[in-house]
Design an enzyme around this catalytic site. Sequence first.
Site, PDB file in Angstrom:
ATOM      1  N   TYR A 109       0.020   1.979  12.884  1.00 12.26           N
ATOM      2  CA  TYR A 109       0.538   2.846  11.835  1.00 12.26           C
ATOM      3  C   TYR A 109       0.279   4.291  12.251  1.00 12.26           C
ATOM      4  O   TYR A 109      -0.806   4.616  12.723  1.00 12.26           O
ATOM      5  CB  TYR A 109      -0.184   2.633  10.505  1.00 12.26           C
ATOM      6  CG  TYR A 109      -0.473   1.210  10.140  1.00 12.26           C
ATOM      7  CD1 TYR A 109       0.348   0.534   9.256  1.00 12.26           C
ATOM      8  CD2 TYR A 109      -1.572   0.543  10.659  1.00 12.26           C
ATOM      9  CE1 TYR A 109       0.076  -0.778   8.890  1.00 12.26           C
ATOM     10  CE2 TYR A 109      -1.851  -0.756  10.308  1.00 12.26           C
ATOM     11  CZ  TYR A 109      -1.035  -1.420   9.426  1.00 12.26           C
ATOM     12  OH  TYR A 109      -1.307  -2.710   9.073  1.00 12.26           O
TER      13      TYR A 109
ATOM     14  N   HIS B 211       0.801  -1.219   0.000  1.00  3.29           N
ATOM     15  CA  HIS B 211       0.000   0.000   0.000  1.00  3.29           C
ATOM     16  C   HIS B 211       0.839   1.276   0.000  1.00  3.29           C
ATOM     17  O   HIS B 211       1.927   1.315   0.556  1.00  3.29           O
ATOM     18  CB  HIS B 211      -0.899   0.027   1.237  1.00  3.29           C
ATOM     19  CG  HIS B 211      -1.749  -1.186   1.394  1.00  3.29           C
ATOM     20  ND1 HIS B 211      -2.066  -1.705   2.620  1.00  3.29           N
ATOM     21  CD2 HIS B 211      -2.343  -1.992   0.476  1.00  3.29           C
ATOM     22  CE1 HIS B 211      -2.826  -2.778   2.467  1.00  3.29           C
ATOM     23  NE2 HIS B 211      -3.004  -2.974   1.170  1.00  3.29           N
TER      24      HIS B 211
END
Length: 178
Positions: free
Chosen positions: A131, A61
Site C-alpha cells: 500500500y 478501511h
Amino acid sequence: MEIEKTFIEGLLIIHLNKLSDNRGDFVKIFNDDFFKLNNLCTDFKESYFSVSDKNVIRGMHFQTPPAQHTKLVYVNKGSIVDVVLDIRPNSATYGRYFNITITDTAPKLVYIPEGLAHGFLSLQENSVVSYIQTSVYSKDNDEGVRWDSFGFDWAVNSPILSTRDQSFKTFSDFKSPF
C-alpha cells in the site's frame, strides 16, 4: 502503464507491464511523469505491506478527514480479491462496491481516491500486498465499515478476521465523514 476507469468516480485500475527473462521478472509500479500526465496524485507519504494467509479478509478501511488519503494497492506475491466501497454521500455510486481479482502474474495497481473504503480477501497462503498512501497513518482517524454489511459476497465460509475489523459499524449504521 494503461489506465482502466471503473464505474466509481476516481477509482482506477492501472495495468502494469511485466518483463520476464532468464533472471526473473521486472515490474515498474510507479512513474511520476505518467501519474502527473493523467492528473493522478503523486504526493505519497507512507508505504507498507501486509502478508496474509488464505481466507484472511482485511477491511473495510479508510481514514477520516483531515487524514484521508488516496491509496495505491499492489500485489507483490499471491492473489487477492480487492474490494472498494464508495462511502461519499454525494457520490452517484454511494454504497456501491467494486471488486477485482489481482495476482502477481498479471500485475495491476488499484488507485483508490479519498472517500472510499478498501479491503481484500487473500486467495492464497502468504499473499503480499503493498500500500502507498498520500497521508501518514493516524490512529485518531482510522475507521472502517464492517466487512459483511454492504452486500458483497466474499465467497468464503470461514474467513479469518481481526477483532478490530469485526467491530466496525455496519454500513446501515455508518455515518460518512466525507
